[in-house]
Scaffold this active site. Structure first.
Site, PDB file in Angstrom:
ATOM      1  N   ARG A 123      68.668  11.400  16.476  1.00 55.69           N
ATOM      2  CA  ARG A 123      69.193  10.057  16.637  1.00 55.69           C
ATOM      3  C   ARG A 123      68.067   9.043  16.765  1.00 55.69           C
ATOM      4  NH1 ARG A 123      73.671  10.155  20.453  1.00 55.69           N
ATOM      5  NH2 ARG A 123      74.505  10.798  18.464  1.00 55.69           N
ATOM      6  N   TYR A 124      67.080   9.376  17.544  1.00 54.77           N
ATOM      7  CA  TYR A 124      65.966   8.460  17.797  1.00 54.77           C
ATOM      8  C   TYR A 124      64.815   8.803  16.865  1.00 54.77           C
ATOM      9  CZ  TYR A 124      68.387   7.359  22.182  1.00 54.77           C
ATOM     10  OH  TYR A 124      69.292   6.960  23.124  1.00 54.77           O
ATOM     11  N   ARG A 127      62.247  11.862  18.512  1.00 55.53           N
ATOM     12  CA  ARG A 127      62.666  13.005  19.326  1.00 55.53           C
ATOM     13  C   ARG A 127      64.017  13.527  18.862  1.00 55.53           C
ATOM     14  NH1 ARG A 127      63.003   8.093  21.403  1.00 55.53           N
ATOM     15  NH2 ARG A 127      64.502   7.477  23.002  1.00 55.53           N
ATOM     16  N   CYS A 136      77.545  28.103  28.862  1.00 53.95           N
ATOM     17  CA  CYS A 136      77.156  27.548  30.151  1.00 53.95           C
ATOM     18  C   CYS A 136      77.572  28.530  31.237  1.00 53.95           C
ATOM     19  CB  CYS A 136      77.875  26.225  30.396  1.00 53.95           C
ATOM     20  SG  CYS A 136      77.123  24.845  29.514  1.00 53.95           S
ATOM     21  N   CYS A 140      81.781  22.390  33.470  1.00 52.53           N
ATOM     22  CA  CYS A 140      81.960  21.156  34.228  1.00 52.53           C
ATOM     23  C   CYS A 140      83.180  20.439  33.660  1.00 52.53           C
ATOM     24  CB  CYS A 140      80.741  20.250  34.079  1.00 52.53           C
ATOM     25  SG  CYS A 140      79.210  21.048  34.553  1.00 52.53           S
ATOM     26  N   CYS A 143      82.451  17.485  31.243  1.00 51.31           N
ATOM     27  CA  CYS A 143      81.510  17.732  30.139  1.00 51.31           C
ATOM     28  C   CYS A 143      81.738  16.749  28.992  1.00 51.31           C
ATOM     29  CB  CYS A 143      81.679  19.154  29.624  1.00 51.31           C
ATOM     30  SG  CYS A 143      80.516  19.563  28.309  1.00 51.31           S
ATOM     31  N   ARG A 145      80.658  17.241  26.063  1.00 51.87           N
ATOM     32  CA  ARG A 145      80.920  18.072  24.875  1.00 51.87           C
ATOM     33  C   ARG A 145      82.134  18.960  25.123  1.00 51.87           C
ATOM     34  NH1 ARG A 145      74.755  18.879  25.019  1.00 51.87           N
ATOM     35  NH2 ARG A 145      74.106  16.883  24.127  1.00 51.87           N
ATOM     36  N   ASP A 304      81.205   9.156  29.490  1.00 52.43           N
ATOM     37  CA  ASP A 304      81.479   8.963  28.063  1.00 52.43           C
ATOM     38  C   ASP A 304      82.980   8.859  27.767  1.00 52.43           C
ATOM     39  OD1 ASP A 304      78.848   8.934  27.164  1.00 52.43           O
ATOM     40  OD2 ASP A 304      78.747  11.127  27.076  1.00 52.43           O
ATOM     41  N   ASP A 341      75.947   5.481  26.998  1.00 45.47           N
ATOM     42  CA  ASP A 341      75.619   6.102  25.711  1.00 45.47           C
ATOM     43  C   ASP A 341      76.583   5.507  24.689  1.00 45.47           C
ATOM     44  OD1 ASP A 341      74.181   7.753  24.016  1.00 45.47           O
ATOM     45  OD2 ASP A 341      74.275   9.448  25.400  1.00 45.47           O
ATOM     46  N   LYS A 348      71.361   5.495  23.988  1.00 39.98           N
ATOM     47  CA  LYS A 348      71.568   5.038  25.361  1.00 39.98           C
ATOM     48  C   LYS A 348      71.202   3.569  25.507  1.00 39.98           C
ATOM     49  CE  LYS A 348      70.526   9.654  26.933  1.00 39.98           C
ATOM     50  NZ  LYS A 348      70.060  10.198  25.625  1.00 39.98           N
TER      51      LYS A 348
HETATM   52  C1  LIG Z   1      69.604  11.313  25.371  1.00 37.20           C
HETATM   53  C2  LIG Z   1      69.199  11.742  24.044  1.00 37.20           C
HETATM   54  C3  LIG Z   1      67.859  11.889  23.713  1.00 37.20           C
HETATM   55  C4  LIG Z   1      66.741  11.620  24.713  1.00 37.20           C
HETATM   56  O1  LIG Z   1      66.717  10.321  25.118  1.00 37.20           O
HETATM   57  P1  LIG Z   1      65.625   9.848  26.165  1.00 37.20           P
HETATM   58  O2  LIG Z   1      66.020   8.441  26.460  1.00 37.20           O
HETATM   59  O3  LIG Z   1      64.298   9.979  25.478  1.00 37.20           O
HETATM   60  O4  LIG Z   1      65.717  10.760  27.345  1.00 37.20           O
HETATM   61  C5  LIG Z   1      67.540  12.285  22.441  1.00 37.20           C
HETATM   62  N1  LIG Z   1      68.498  12.519  21.520  1.00 37.20           N
HETATM   63  C6  LIG Z   1      69.796  12.371  21.791  1.00 37.20           C
HETATM   64  C7  LIG Z   1      70.793  12.629  20.727  1.00 37.20           C
HETATM   65  C8  LIG Z   1      70.204  11.991  23.058  1.00 37.20           C
HETATM   66  O5  LIG Z   1      71.499  11.851  23.342  1.00 37.20           O
END
Ligand SMILES: *Cc1c(COP(=O)(O)O)cnc(C)c1O
Length: 439
Positions: A123-124, A127, A136, A140, A143, A145, A304, A341, A348
């Site tokens: 997504r980002y 990362r 799990c 929870c 959850c 998911r 969520d 989110d 986020k």
């Molecule tokens: C939360 C999340 C991350 C990590 O986000 P950070 O703000 O760097 O902790 C990375 N990918 C996805 C899909 C996420 O939901």
């Protein structure tokens, strides 16, 4: 509560015909083998009795969203006031889970749609989430998911993991990999060691993170062998998921101590849950206990829009109210970032109370946590710098090895920068723009 309290001894004895000693209770495999997934067992162990009508409704709920709790986590429930108990509410099904609201979605964060390879959510820019486990140690109730809970309780095999690793190997912009799931610590030490070793061989992966609720719901998973293995793969971070101060028991504290002593920076992600922790005093007590145990509160999540969670949701105003009660009132490193989110996969979005009251070219008017209104005089001598991205001749020295020469601003940062001509961002399908295109 001490390690192996009398309550825990009673639960252990009720679960098995044979005598269960402390070493069995603290064996995480024993805990998993004896996880409770039936309502009648739950009732028996807690010494409570539900009405038939309620039991029937819960039976229906379980068909959609199954039940599973470790004996350890169940032992934290206060049977005398179980209906208001924060552990009970996170673990025991509520018929309200079947009430679907208009806004509910099965995959609100579009994790499945943003998946370019098996088990990967990208997504980002730099990362990825890597789902290395579909299991799990407990389910929870809140959850995000939930759509997947109990579906395929399996651990992806090496070929599936290899497909995810191949993706990461090819995506050279990825410098941070988050192992998620499910719970990655459901994998054996050997299997996890293999995944971490493979990831470590990828040159552009600088940081690895693990997201796990084991320190909360099954702290005995944090064995000496596990931490000895994990610390071979530094820099490794771990985020866990405490929601209520009552979850910090002597067993969970010991697990956190082992992880911190192994040099693993610890963070915590709390979900704001109605009836569990939607209270400034509870969250403040929680963050204080976390930092006392070397865990940095990282995120406070707005619940969520996943199906089955509507009874847990609070208004966003509750989150802001909690932040108002934390910022300034307690240590800066005890304050998490409150985030929503974004539904649809926007990532986020941080929210804080407003501290900026007004500004002119010379002064900024601010307020603090006490309500004091103050001014900050802007510098007179500051010369606006126009950045043309000629970093090599800039007097701010960025002649770092590994500095990213291909860096380009996106989003709001792009609108602010000087080296890009973009003056506005316009949503796709904007009518006014479409009229222009036609002409
Ligand atoms: C939360 C999340 C991350 C990590 O986000 P950070 O703000 O760097 O902790 C990375 N990918 C996805 C899909 C996420 O939901």
């Amino acid at each position: 509560m001490g390690i192996y309290s009398s309550n825990q001894q009673k639960i252990a004895a009720d679960l098995s015909d044979y005598h269960v000693n402390q070493s069995k209770w603290t064996d995480w495999h024993w805990q998993l083998r004896n996880s409770i997934n039936r309502v009648d067992t739950f009732e028996k162990l807690l010494g409570i009795e539900l009405e038939d009508v309620e039991r029937r409704k819960i039976g229906l709920t379980l068909r959609k969203f199954p039940l599973s709790i470790t004996p350890y986590y169940l032992s934290l429930i206060d049977a005398d006031d179980f209906r208001n108990d924060p552990i009970f509410r996170q673990a025991f099904p509520d018929p309200k889970e079947l009430e679907i609201e208009k806004c509910d979605m099965s995959d609100p964060l579009a994790e499945d749609r943003d998946s370019p390879a098996p088990g990967i959510t990208h997504r980002y820019p730099d990362r990825v989430l890597f789902h290395v486990s579909n299991v799990c140690s407990m389910y929870c109730r809140h959850c995000t998911r939930k759509r997947k809970v109990g579906d395929t309780d399996s651990i992806p095999d090496r070929n599936q993991i290899r497909a995810g690793l191949d993706y990461i190997r090819g995506a050279t912009e990825v410098r941070d990999v988050l192992l998620s799931g499910g719970d990655p610590l459901m994998l054996s030490d050997q299997y996890l060691d293999w995944i971490l070793t493979e990831l470590r061989q990828i040159k552009h992966v600088q940081v690895i993170r693990i997201g796990s609720r084991m320190p909360v719901v099954l702290p005995y998973r944090i064995t000496d062998d596990l931490v000895d293995m994990l610390k071979k793969h530094h820099p490794l971070w771990l985020n866990t998921h405490f929601n209520h101060p009552r979850e910090l028991t002597s067993s969970s504290k010991q697990a956190l101590r082992k992880l911190a002593d192994a040099g693993i920076p610890l963070g915590n992600q709390t979900v704001l849950l109605a009836g569990v922790n939607d209270c400034v005093r509870i969250v403040k007590s929680l963050v204080h206990k976390l930092v006392e145990n070397r865990v940095r509160p990282y995120y406070l999540y707005q619940c969520d829009l996943s199906e089955g969670l509507s009874h847990f949701r609070t208004p966003v105003g509750k989150g802001i109210e909690i932040m108002e009660g934390l910022i300034g009132h307690t240590s800066g490193f005890s304050v998490p970032t409150y985030v929503v989110d974004a539904p649809g996969g926007g990532g986020k979005i941080p929210l804080t109370p407003n501290y900026l009251i007004s500004l002119s070219t010379n002064k900024v008017v601010l307020r603090n946590y006490e309500g004091v209104i103050t001014t900050y005089a802007e510098p007179e001598s500051y010369k606006a710098k126009f950045c043309d991205r000629q970093c090599r001749i800039c007097d701010l020295q960025l002649n770092l090895e590994g500095a990213d020469d291909n860096y380009n601003a996106t989003g709001i940062e792009q609108l602010l920068c000087d080296y890009d001509e973009t003056i506005s961002l316009t949503p796709a399908g904007n009518e006014r723009m479409e009229r222009r295109d036609d002409s």
